[in-house]
Structures are given as C-alpha cells and as structure tokens.
Write an enzyme that holds these catalytic residues in place. Structure first.
Site, PDB file in Angstrom:
ATOM      1  CB  CYS A 162      -0.928   0.005   1.209  1.00  0.00           C
ATOM      2  SG  CYS A 162      -1.831  -1.528   1.422  1.00  0.00           S
ATOM      3  CG  HIS A 294      -2.209   4.018   5.761  1.00  0.00           C
ATOM      4  ND1 HIS A 294      -1.974   3.897   4.405  1.00  0.00           N
ATOM      5  CD2 HIS A 294      -2.409   2.760   6.219  1.00  0.00           C
ATOM      6  CE1 HIS A 294      -2.018   2.621   4.056  1.00  0.00           C
ATOM      7  NE2 HIS A 294      -2.277   1.908   5.134  1.00  0.00           N
ATOM      8  CD  GLU A 305      -2.488   7.202   9.815  1.00  0.00           C
ATOM      9  OE1 GLU A 305      -1.991   8.019   9.019  1.00  0.00           O
ATOM     10  OE2 GLU A 305      -3.401   6.400   9.497  1.00  0.00           O
ATOM     11  CE  LYS A 326      -5.602   3.907   2.230  1.00  0.00           C
ATOM     12  NZ  LYS A 326      -4.670   4.954   2.665  1.00  0.00           N
ATOM     13  CG  HIS A 331      -6.568   0.628   0.982  1.00  0.00           C
ATOM     14  ND1 HIS A 331      -5.514   0.966   0.158  1.00  0.00           N
ATOM     15  CD2 HIS A 331      -6.005   0.197   2.142  1.00  0.00           C
ATOM     16  CE1 HIS A 331      -4.377   0.746   0.782  1.00  0.00           C
ATOM     17  NE2 HIS A 331      -4.653   0.283   1.995  1.00  0.00           N
ATOM     18  CG  PHE A 390      -0.693  -5.714   4.575  1.00  0.00           C
ATOM     19  CD1 PHE A 390      -1.141  -5.085   5.713  1.00  0.00           C
ATOM     20  CD2 PHE A 390      -1.568  -6.571   3.920  1.00  0.00           C
ATOM     21  CE1 PHE A 390      -2.420  -5.292   6.203  1.00  0.00           C
ATOM     22  CE2 PHE A 390      -2.853  -6.790   4.398  1.00  0.00           C
ATOM     23  CZ  PHE A 390      -3.276  -6.147   5.541  1.00  0.00           C
TER      24      PHE A 390
END
Length: 402
Positions: A162, A294, A305, A326, A331, A390
């Site tokens: 990502c 994010h 976060e 997002k 996403h 990830f």
C-alpha cells in the site's frame, strides 16, 4: 539541492475521470463507494467497493492497443496523459532522453492473471492469452507511459504493497532534487476487481461489509478501490521560468520499516517515517497543519496511526487537522499514496481540507481532529501524506503550498 514543484496532476478513480472531478468530490465529501458491478458479488461476503464505474477503454485507447494493456496499466497512462497536458510539457529529444518515470503498483495485472487461471483450471483450456505476461507485469504502467511519450530515460516500478506509489513519488522527488533528472512522471495505478483477488481479501477479514469509516468507533474495515494518479515533478526554478502553474511543492520524503509483523501496523515504524520526512524537509513538527492519513478504517490501523502522530507531534497533535480520503475513493492499494498525495496538493492549493467521510461516532482511541464528514476551508502551508503498508514498509511525503 533543487526545490521540486508539482506542475502536473492526473487522476482516474471512483470519484472521477480527471483531477477536476476528483477535487470536486473531495470538496463535497462525496463517497465513490457503492455495490460492486464488475464481479458477481453473490460469491462474496462483502458487497461494496470504489470502482471506476462504467469504464471502457474505447475513449482512451483503440482496441489493438488496449489488447496489450491490463486495466491497471490503462489507468496509469490515462492519469499520465492528464498530468503531462496539465504541466504543459514541451518535449525535446534531450528531455525525452533524461526524463524519469517512477510508478507504484501493488499487484499489477491481477485481472489478466485471474482470467488466465479461469481458462486453465475452470474451463480446462490448454492455452491462455498470448499477452498474459506483458499484461500482468507490474511495470507495464511505466512501460506504456514511456511509449506514450517516447521517454527513454530511467523508468521503473516499485512494489511495496500500500506504500508503492508513495515510495515511487519519493524516489522521483529525490531524483529531481539531486539533479539526476529535470522532469519525472511519478505515481501509481491499481485495478483489483477480479474474483480471485477479492476472495483473497475476503479471507483476510479486513474488508468492511458496509462502508469505510476511518477513525469512527463503529468502523468495520477497509473498502477496496481502483484507479490511478500521476504527478509531473520538475525543478521549481525551471517551472517558474517557463511560467508553469505550481500546484504545490514537494519538500521532504521519509521511509521506514517496522521489522515487526507482516500485517499488524507499528506506531513506532510509522512515527519513524514521519520524523524522517520532517527531517528531510528541514521542518519542525509545529509547522505541519494537515495530515492526509493512511486511515484504512481497520480496527488495528487507525488507533496505531493516531498513536504515531501523537508520538511525533506531541501537544501540537491537538492542533492538527487530519483526514482519510480512503473514506471516499476506497483503498486503492498501490495507487493509494498517489491519489492521497494529489488530494494533499489540492488541499494546499485550494485551501480546502478534504473530510473523513462516513464518520458517525468518535473513538476515544482516535481522539484527534479528523475533519468529520464536511470539507473545511483552511490555509495550510505544510502537510504530510502518510502511507503505511503490509510488510511494515512506510512512506511519508511532505508538501508545501505552491
């Protein structure tokens, strides 16, 4: 070292087919999340996604060329075309030889690959499409951009889940800043709507059965999206000399690795990347006014976060405006950082901070100003765009109002 301007922007995603439509949707807080149309959703536990609805290659590519391009590569070229036109680039032989292309993609041509598997394993055919390999390779977007404009300079693709397009834009920024190239096209694209990859995401149990609600107490997971975004980067002085419009300025880039867990986020890793971006930009934390988070809306990511932001910004975190776009464009995996960097540049340029849409209920673990549901007019000079992938691979971009 040279200052680096963003002079061109291009986008295609669930919020629109160009940057103007994308910007309008962000200002309106309009979500592109809706029932999946391109795949039989009766076979899925989740029903919604952020697709480029009604997409056809025909307005953009003739049939012969489209046959060589997976959907994700088409998105890359469409966004690059808009960005180059927006920047008003005048191609010379010298510029074509030295210009760089750096793209990000998490999964490449998965739709093409899925069709091939169906041909072999479901339908029992002995052959697959002869262009399966060039259509599935993750660098196809970069390669087709190079052919589109006749660019023969450095061209490559980064795959860091990502964070892919965040790393791509950051590397391109450093190349322009250092003088190794005088122009770069950078960004990312992704198209993940095939049954095989959707079933793989279903198995992870991180996709919401309804919608994307970042930082909301009742959030239930991420929503997958697709699309692409590209930026044209060039030296600020050269851009000004030719009278180009400066959308925003890239001023810093930071990276880190969690070295912790393949899927679980780390506040320490995220904080290291933000600190690295601030250090690279020569900024104090107190100079940042907005963060495009994010913000995946998973149970694990959002409070992690927020904890990372508090670690980096201390008391100033209370004065920060933070949002996750997002919640509107979904996403988009390898394209996410590019769309979010573009959204951040628009926020600085237009003085309108995009909201966190679909927000319903504050979460005590996410107790910062997340700009719930409605865009906010604010003049901000510096902003960050966060990407935490990830594998624990993090990329943070720092931007300045142009």
């Amino acid at each position: 070292m040279r200052r680096v301007a963003i002079t061109g922007m291009g986008a295609i995603c669930a919020l629109g087919r160009n940057t103007a439509e994308f910007a309008e949707a962000l200002r309106e807080g309009r979500s592109g999340i809706a029932p999946i149309e391109s795949v039989d959703r009766s076979q899925l536990r989740f029903q919604n996604a952020a697709e480029v609805r009604g997409y056809s290659h025909q307005p953009y590519f003739d049939d012969r060329r489209a046959d060589f391009m997976d959907r994700f590569a088409q998105f890359a070229v469409i966004a690059a075309r808009e960005a180059v036109e927006d920047a008003g680039v005048s191609w010379t032989p010298e510029l074509r030889e030295t210009a760089a292309i750096v793209t990000g993609s998490c999964v490449g041509g998965q739709s093409t690959e899925d069709i091939g598997f169906q041909e072999l394993y479901k339908l029992g055919h002995s052959r697959v499409h002869p262009l399966t390999i060039p259509k599935t390779m993750a660098n196809a977007g970069a390669s087709h951009i190079s052919m589109e404009f006749g660019i023969t300079g450095p061209s490559f693709t980064i795959a860091t889940a990502c964070s892919s397009s965040g790393h791509a834009i950051g590397q391109a920024y450093w190349m322009v800043r250092s003088g190794s190239t005088d122009l770069a096209i950078a960004g990312g694209s992704e198209a993940t709507f095939s049954l095989g990859i959707l079933k793989a995401w279903e198995a992870m149990r991180v996709v919401s059965p309804e919608t994307c609600r970042p930082f909301s107490k009742d959030r239930r997971g991420m929503i997958l999206g697709e699309g692409g975004a590209m930026l044209v980067l060039e030296p600020l002085e050269a851009a000004r000399a030719r009278g180009a419009r400066i959308h925003a300025e890239l001023v810093g880039f930071g990276m880190s690795s969690d070295a912790c867990h393949i899927t679980q986020p780390s506040a320490e890793g995220a904080a290291r990347a933000m600190r690295a971006a601030l250090r690279d930009a020569g900024l104090a934390p107190e100079q940042i006014g907005y963060i495009n988070a994010h913000g995946t809306a998973t149970l694990a990511n959002d409070p992690t976060e927020v904890a990372a932001i508090r670690s980096v910004f201390g008391p100033h975190a209370e004065r920060l405006a933070i949002s996750s776009t997002k919640s509107m464009h979904g996403h988009t995996l390898g394209a996410a950082a590019a769309l979010e960097c573009l959204a951040t540049a628009l926020a600085l340029r237009d003085g309108v901070l995009p909201p966190t849409a679909n927000f319903t209920e504050p979460d005590p673990q996410c107790d910062l100003d997340v700009i719930p549901n409605h865009a906010r007019r604010a003049q901000v000079e510096y902003a960050l765009s966060n990407s935490f992938a990830f594998g624990g691979l993090n990329a943070v971009l720092a931007l300045r109002k142009g």
